[in-house]
Design a protein around this motif. Structure first.
Motif, mmCIF file in Angstrom:
data_model
loop_
_atom_site.group_PDB
_atom_site.id
_atom_site.type_symbol
_atom_site.label_atom_id
_atom_site.label_comp_id
_atom_site.label_asym_id
_atom_site.label_seq_id
_atom_site.Cartn_x
_atom_site.Cartn_y
_atom_site.Cartn_z
ATOM 1 N N GLU A 37 29.809 19.902 -12.120
ATOM 2 C CA GLU A 37 29.942 18.491 -12.407
ATOM 3 C C GLU A 37 29.491 17.524 -11.368
ATOM 4 N N TRP A 38 28.744 16.523 -11.452
ATOM 5 C CA TRP A 38 28.356 15.657 -10.546
ATOM 6 C C TRP A 38 29.604 14.751 -9.921
ATOM 7 N N ALA A 39 29.844 14.671 -8.610
ATOM 8 C CA ALA A 39 30.968 13.608 -8.339
ATOM 9 C C ALA A 39 30.471 12.927 -7.093
ATOM 10 N N MET A 40 31.023 11.963 -6.555
ATOM 11 C CA MET A 40 30.387 11.109 -5.566
ATOM 12 C C MET A 40 30.655 11.252 -4.340
ATOM 13 N N ASN A 41 30.826 12.634 -3.877
ATOM 14 C CA ASN A 41 30.923 13.205 -2.373
ATOM 15 C C ASN A 41 29.450 12.864 -1.842
ATOM 16 N N GLU A 45 22.846 16.913 1.693
ATOM 17 C CA GLU A 45 21.632 16.389 2.299
ATOM 18 C C GLU A 45 22.068 15.238 3.146
ATOM 19 N N LYS A 46 22.666 14.368 2.629
ATOM 20 C CA LYS A 46 23.314 13.067 3.434
ATOM 21 C C LYS A 46 24.193 13.695 4.595
ATOM 22 N N GLY A 47 25.140 14.590 4.044
ATOM 23 C CA GLY A 47 25.922 15.202 4.876
ATOM 24 C C GLY A 47 25.376 15.695 6.165
ATOM 25 N N LEU A 144 30.945 3.981 6.396
ATOM 26 C CA LEU A 144 31.295 2.873 5.097
ATOM 27 C C LEU A 144 30.702 3.694 3.873
ATOM 28 N N ASP A 145 31.700 4.281 3.096
ATOM 29 C CA ASP A 145 31.369 4.717 1.899
ATOM 30 C C ASP A 145 32.561 4.720 0.875
ATOM 31 N N HIS A 146 32.978 3.158 0.839
ATOM 32 C CA HIS A 146 34.089 2.972 -0.220
ATOM 33 C C HIS A 146 33.459 2.241 -1.455
ATOM 34 N N TRP A 147 33.277 0.731 -1.184
ATOM 35 C CA TRP A 147 32.805 -0.018 -2.444
ATOM 36 C C TRP A 147 31.907 -0.977 -1.816
ATOM 37 N N LYS A 148 30.595 -0.926 -2.340
ATOM 38 C CA LYS A 148 29.420 -1.646 -2.178
ATOM 39 C C LYS A 148 29.743 -3.091 -1.824
ATOM 40 N N ALA A 172 26.313 3.799 7.123
ATOM 41 C CA ALA A 172 26.692 3.132 5.582
ATOM 42 C C ALA A 172 25.941 3.996 4.527
ATOM 43 N N ASP A 173 26.615 4.638 3.423
ATOM 44 C CA ASP A 173 26.212 5.215 2.358
ATOM 45 C C ASP A 173 25.870 4.365 1.277
ATOM 46 N N ASN A 174 25.041 4.826 0.444
ATOM 47 C CA ASN A 174 24.795 4.066 -0.906
ATOM 48 C C ASN A 174 24.282 2.598 -0.798
ATOM 49 N N VAL A 175 23.364 2.264 0.059
ATOM 50 C CA VAL A 175 22.949 0.937 0.399
ATOM 51 C C VAL A 175 21.932 0.656 -0.810
ATOM 52 N N ILE A 176 21.227 1.920 -1.260
ATOM 53 C CA ILE A 176 20.322 1.750 -2.445
ATOM 54 C C ILE A 176 20.912 1.789 -3.802
ATOM 55 N N CYS A 177 21.935 3.161 -3.852
ATOM 56 C CA CYS A 177 22.272 3.361 -5.219
ATOM 57 C C CYS A 177 23.715 3.921 -4.882
ATOM 58 N N PRO A 178 24.924 2.995 -5.392
ATOM 59 C CA PRO A 178 24.725 1.843 -6.218
ATOM 60 C C PRO A 178 24.169 0.647 -5.508
ATOM 61 N N GLY A 179 23.961 0.626 -4.195
ATOM 62 C CA GLY A 179 23.385 -0.520 -3.436
ATOM 63 C C GLY A 179 24.089 -1.601 -2.850
ATOM 64 N N HIS A 201 18.453 11.427 -0.529
ATOM 65 C CA HIS A 201 18.711 11.244 -1.939
ATOM 66 C C HIS A 201 20.063 11.065 -2.269
ATOM 67 N N LEU A 202 20.234 10.441 -3.536
ATOM 68 C CA LEU A 202 21.560 10.550 -4.146
ATOM 69 C C LEU A 202 22.114 11.718 -4.338
ATOM 70 N N GLU A 203 23.682 11.969 -3.938
ATOM 71 C CA GLU A 203 24.165 13.286 -3.699
ATOM 72 C C GLU A 203 23.796 14.175 -5.012
ATOM 73 N N TYR A 204 23.396 15.300 -4.930
ATOM 74 C CA TYR A 204 22.795 16.281 -6.170
ATOM 75 C C TYR A 204 22.192 15.615 -7.096
ATOM 76 N N THR A 205 21.149 14.799 -6.766
ATOM 77 C CA THR A 205 20.028 14.449 -7.437
ATOM 78 C C THR A 205 18.914 14.214 -6.850
ATOM 79 N N LYS A 206 17.687 13.721 -7.368
ATOM 80 C CA LYS A 206 16.611 13.771 -6.600
ATOM 81 C C LYS A 206 16.390 12.100 -6.429
HETATM 82 C C1 LIG Z 1 29.508 6.507 -9.442
HETATM 83 C C2 LIG Z 1 28.042 6.609 -9.066
HETATM 84 C C3 LIG Z 1 27.099 6.894 -10.023
HETATM 85 C C4 LIG Z 1 25.752 6.885 -9.423
HETATM 86 C C5 LIG Z 1 24.799 7.261 -10.257
HETATM 87 O O1 LIG Z 1 23.691 6.648 -10.096
HETATM 88 N N1 LIG Z 1 24.404 8.226 -11.113
HETATM 89 C C6 LIG Z 1 23.524 8.483 -11.910
HETATM 90 C C7 LIG Z 1 22.930 10.031 -11.723
HETATM 91 N N2 LIG Z 1 24.195 10.720 -12.333
HETATM 92 C C8 LIG Z 1 23.605 12.122 -12.342
HETATM 93 C C9 LIG Z 1 25.192 10.435 -11.421
HETATM 94 C C10 LIG Z 1 25.585 9.054 -11.573
HETATM 95 S S1 LIG Z 1 25.741 6.648 -7.846
HETATM 96 C C11 LIG Z 1 27.792 6.524 -7.684
HETATM 97 C C12 LIG Z 1 28.334 6.574 -6.576
HETATM 98 C C13 LIG Z 1 27.939 7.326 -5.296
HETATM 99 C C14 LIG Z 1 28.242 7.269 -3.942
HETATM 100 O O2 LIG Z 1 28.007 7.786 -3.073
HETATM 101 C C15 LIG Z 1 29.568 6.285 -3.797
HETATM 102 N N3 LIG Z 1 30.185 6.419 -2.615
HETATM 103 C C16 LIG Z 1 31.311 5.717 -2.545
HETATM 104 N N4 LIG Z 1 31.714 4.748 -3.443
HETATM 105 C C17 LIG Z 1 31.125 4.581 -4.774
HETATM 106 O O3 LIG Z 1 31.633 3.876 -5.626
HETATM 107 C C18 LIG Z 1 29.938 5.468 -4.916
HETATM 108 C C19 LIG Z 1 29.381 5.427 -6.175
#
Ligand SMILES: Cc1cc(C(=O)N2CCN(C)CC2)sc1-c1cc(O)c2nc[nH]c(=O)c2c1
Ligand SMILES: [Mg+2]
Length: 218
Positions: A37-41, A45-47, A144-148, A172-179, A201-206
């Motif tokens: 299951e995907w989760a927002m660790n 790759e970013k690690g 920074l990895d809490h809330w954009k 800072a993590d996630n400056v693109i996604c969620p941004g 890349h976004l964790e566990y995705t491309k």
């Molecule tokens: C919750 C979420 C959903 C995302 C996404 O685009 N998704 C499409 C692709 N599918 C597979 C997963 C879901 S990205 C993301 C996310 C990722 C982080 O690293 C975060 N770090 C800190 N605080 C956050 O709120 C945070 C949110």
């Protein structure tokens, strides 16, 4: 009864990782999140980029905004010298509870101070209190990895509270996604920061993602 995703992540750690072995905890979470299951660790790759920044900065003081299940907390803490002071802030008590157990499983509980901030926006409550509460003057590294929505306000607050110095590094993590476009705009146009981004890349995705590295130069 319903088992939450964070509980399933904790169970995967307790089942598949070796107590006292931080790398096996990281591997167990990455295997679960890539195979089950995907989760927002922050992910592997970013690690690895995070690891290289921590090793290069070799910080004596670290602040992490956003603990979640403790994945990046374990990655960072396992690279710090014993005298280092490491604070991680998490406003969600359920996440903080799981993170404590993940950090304990990795055998790092004496290295990490988790301050649960039990209400939304609590990093803004805690940041002004850090100096007196923890005897920390400035942070060598902030992750920074809490809330954009809070990246920019919390960075400005850390500046105002004198928690950042010349040479402090913000990552800072996630400056693109969620941004976090307002944050990127602010630091890119500020003479105070030298900014650099690591493509990833976004964790566990491309999906494209960047880790933003900010060195404070003034
Ligand atoms: C919750 C979420 C959903 C995302 C996404 O685009 N998704 C499409 C692709 N599918 C597979 C997963 C879901 S990205 C993301 C996310 C990722 C982080 O690293 C975060 N770090 C800190 N605080 C956050 O709120 C945070 C949110
Ligand atoms: Mg993130």
């Amino acid at each position: 009864s319903f088992v939450s995703l964070r509980q399933r992540i904790l169970s995967a750690v307790q089942k598949n990782a070796t107590r006292g072995d931080p790398r096996s905890v990281i591997r167990a979470i990455d295997q679960f999140c890539s195979q089950k299951e995907w989760a927002m660790n922050v992910g592997n790759e970013k690690g690895c980029i995070l690891d290289s920044v921590v090793s290069e900065v070799n910080p004596a003081t670290v602040l992490e905004l956003g603990t979640y299940c403790g994945y990046s907390t374990v990655r960072i803490a396992s690279l710090l010298p014993p005298y280092a002071k490491f604070i991680t802030l998490e406003f969600n008590p359920d996440f903080a509870a799981v993170a404590r157990q993940v950090i304990a499983w990795a055998g790092l509980e004496d290295k990490v101070k988790i301050k649960p901030c039990l209400v939304e926006g609590a990093s803004s409550d805690w940041i002004p209190k850090i100096k007196e509460q923890f005897g920390i003057k400035t942070f060598d590294l902030v992750f920074l990895d809490h809330w954009k929505e809070h990246y920019l306000s919390d960075t400005k607050l850390m500046e105002e509270c004198g928690l950042l110095r010349k040479g402090s590094v913000l990552l800072a993590d996630n400056v693109i996604c969620p941004g976090a476009p307002d944050y990127v705009e602010y630091v890119r146009s500020s003479p105070r920061y030298k900014s650099h981004y690591f493509r990833s890349h976004l964790e566990y995705t491309k999906a494209e993602e960047n880790l933003w590295y900010l060195g404070i130069i003034e």
